[in-house]
Design an enzyme around this catalytic site. Structure first.
Site, PDB file in Angstrom:
ATOM      1  CD  GLU A  59      -2.441  -1.300   2.775  1.00  0.00           C
ATOM      2  OE1 GLU A  59      -2.168  -0.442   3.639  1.00  0.00           O
ATOM      3  OE2 GLU A  59      -3.243  -2.219   2.968  1.00  0.00           O
ATOM      4  NE  ARG A  76       5.184  15.197   4.924  1.00  0.00           N
ATOM      5  CZ  ARG A  76       6.489  15.154   5.058  1.00  0.00           C
ATOM      6  NH1 ARG A  76       7.247  16.069   4.508  1.00  0.00           N
ATOM      7  NH2 ARG A  76       7.058  14.183   5.724  1.00  0.00           N
ATOM      8  CB  CYS A  81      -2.229  34.759  12.276  1.00  0.00           C
ATOM      9  SG  CYS A  81      -2.500  36.105  11.136  1.00  0.00           S
ATOM     10  CD  GLU A  82      -1.422  28.480  14.383  1.00  0.00           C
ATOM     11  OE1 GLU A  82      -0.562  27.830  15.005  1.00  0.00           O
ATOM     12  OE2 GLU A  82      -2.630  28.222  14.395  1.00  0.00           O
TER      13      GLU A  82
HETATM   14  C1  LIG Z   1      -2.822   1.574   6.395  1.00  0.00           C
HETATM   15  C2  LIG Z   1      -1.916   2.430   5.598  1.00  0.00           C
HETATM   16  N1  LIG Z   1      -1.486   1.981   4.415  1.00  0.00           N
HETATM   17  C3  LIG Z   1      -0.660   2.722   3.624  1.00  0.00           C
HETATM   18  C4  LIG Z   1      -0.227   3.970   4.019  1.00  0.00           C
HETATM   19  C5  LIG Z   1       0.678   4.734   3.114  1.00  0.00           C
HETATM   20  O1  LIG Z   1       1.903   4.968   3.693  1.00  0.00           O
HETATM   21  P1  LIG Z   1       3.070   5.636   2.857  1.00  0.00           P
HETATM   22  O2  LIG Z   1       2.519   6.861   2.237  1.00  0.00           O
HETATM   23  O3  LIG Z   1       4.110   5.935   3.866  1.00  0.00           O
HETATM   24  O4  LIG Z   1       3.533   4.646   1.844  1.00  0.00           O
HETATM   25  C6  LIG Z   1      -0.640   4.472   5.264  1.00  0.00           C
HETATM   26  C7  LIG Z   1      -0.166   5.783   5.700  1.00  0.00           C
HETATM   27  O5  LIG Z   1      -0.304   6.225   6.774  1.00  0.00           O
HETATM   28  C8  LIG Z   1      -1.508   3.689   6.075  1.00  0.00           C
HETATM   29  O6  LIG Z   1      -1.926   4.124   7.243  1.00  0.00           O
END
Ligand SMILES: Cc1ncc(COP(=O)(O)O)c(C=O)c1O
Length: 412
Positions: free
Chosen positions: A273, A312, A342-343
């Site tokens: 993912e 970030r 404004c921070e």
């Molecule tokens: C369950 C899950 N999968 C995938 C990702 C993607 O992570 P990355 O963008 O670091 O590859 C995240 C990011 O927080 C996540 O929580």
């Protein structure tokens, strides 16, 4: 030229001069390189070609429909965490069976929507969620394919806010009780257990923890397969980090070297993912200098992008390179590059040595393709930025700049 780099004396992206993009679309402006996204995708596909696999792009990193459509066309699946991301992914053309639905707080409505749309896998984060999913599925006369998110208690050596696989995190279930939860869930109507999943965190640059996670999950999968669970997938999440200092980019080949030995011989499809490593380096934030001033010996470059556009640095103290779009050879000095919000926490770079710009100059904030626009807000009633995709010398607007009317549109 692919990605961001100089063309003559100024910076460009995929053959589009950034100065011209800023003149045409205004600033702040997120610019993405189509070729860089394609290249990052191909690196993943090549690295994992030796095993059955599915790369499910984490939509949370950047949910712009044009980017989603590009990745869907390239053959990616999608990793989603909300009903909104589900609808965006489906709209962009991801086949539902290639979508995995994660998240600790899925509502009944979201579970029902996922079932209605035929989402491929629900990554359940608790036993309670599996039972709820069973109830929702039974009511609708359907069966949910479930993968259990396991928390292996591994420190991914990244920022604490994005470490998700530690014991004290809210995500998943402790690995020690995962087997028992699945044994109890096996007899539930409306759910079919198809896999196990983990995600240790984001911006992981030391890959050893990912190898440990893969070994732990592979061990659990073997145990379940031996007991006759009809498992189909092992999902090792995302998390591969990028080099925000501008060194070698994210390296899926190195990731493959670390995790493939652990799953060797398992009759399962590997699901990954990745979010950041597919799009971070393919994007940059273009911003114009409004003022340059000195307060008590500290020099501030005030630009038209703020923490509402790029959170970030304020949120994690994250580092993004800042470069002049048209370098003029001025002396390099230490500055804080700050926004109009404004921070005091509203900064894009702090104590950074850059060529001293003048009001009207353009700066490029690099590697903001992931968790850039996606985390942006309208704080201080600032309309959100526009987004542009660059490809072979052509810039295409993929999100228009918001207007004041957009800001008040939902007020009643
Ligand atoms: C369950 C899950 N999968 C995938 C990702 C993607 O992570 P990355 O963008 O670091 O590859 C995240 C990011 O927080 C996540 O929580």
């Amino acid at each position: 030229m692919k990605g961001f780099g100089p063309v003559g004396s100024e910076l460009a992206c995929d053959g589009v001069l950034l100065r011209e993009a800023a003149e045409r679309f205004g600033t702040p402006l997120f610019v993405y390189s189509r070729s860089a996204i394609e290249e990052a995708w191909r690196a993943y596909e090549a690295a994992f070609a030796p095993v059955p696999h599915r790369i499910c792009y984490a939509v949370k990193a950047n949910g712009n429909g044009a980017i989603l459509k590009l990745l869907a066309e390239l053959g990616a699946g999608a990793d989603i965490v909300s009903g909104g991301e589900m609808l965006a992914a489906l709209r962009a053309g991801f086949p539902p069976q290639r979508i995995v639905f994660a998240g600790v707080g899925k509502t009944d409505e979201e579970l029902a929507l996922g079932l209605e749309r035929g989402i491929g896998e629900f990554n359940a984060e608790s036993e309670q969620e599996i039972r709820r999913l069973s109830r929702v599925a039974v009511t609708r006369g359907t069966v949910a394919r479930v993968s259990l998110r396991v928390n292996p208690d591994i420190d991914p050596q990244t920022h604490p806010y994005i470490s998700t696989g530690l014991r004290e995190a809210k995500f998943g279930v402790p690995i020690g009780i995962a087997g028992d939860i699945l044994r109890r869930s096996r007899s539930l109507a409306g759910v079919q257990v198809v896999g196990v999943q983990c995600h240790l965190g984001s911006q992981i640059t030391d890959l050893a923890p990912l190898a440990t996670g893969a070994r732990d999950l592979a061990g659990l999968s073997r145990e379940l397969l031996d007991e006759g669970f009809p498992l189909e997938t092992i999902d090792l999440g995302g998390g591969l980090g990028v080099d925000y200092e501008g060194g070698a980019g994210a390296d899926p080949a190195a990731l493959a070297e670390h995790i493939l030995p652990a799953i060797d011989g398992l009759p399962l499809t590997l699901v990954l993912e990745p979010g950041r490593s597919l799009v971070a380096e393919a994007g940059a934030l273009l911003t114009r200098v409004l003022y340059v001033k000195e307060n008590q010996g500290r020099r501030f470059v005030i630009v038209d992008a703020g923490m509402n556009d790029l959170l970030r640095p304020a949120l994690y103290g994250a580092h993004h390179r800042v470069e002049p779009v048209q370098p003029r050879g001025a002396p390099r000095v230490e500055v804080d590059v700050v926004g109009p919000v404004c921070e005091t926490g509203d900064f894009l770079a702090r104590g950074r040595e850059i060529e001293l710009p003048e009001p009207g100059d353009l700066l490029l904030v690099r590697d903001t393709g992931a968790y850039g626009f996606a985390m942006s807000s309208r704080y201080n009633m600032r309309p959100r930025a526009a987004e542009v995709m660059a490809e072979a010398g052509v810039a295409r607007l993929i999100r228009r700049r918001e207007t004041f009317e957009d800001l008040i549109d939902t007020e009643v």
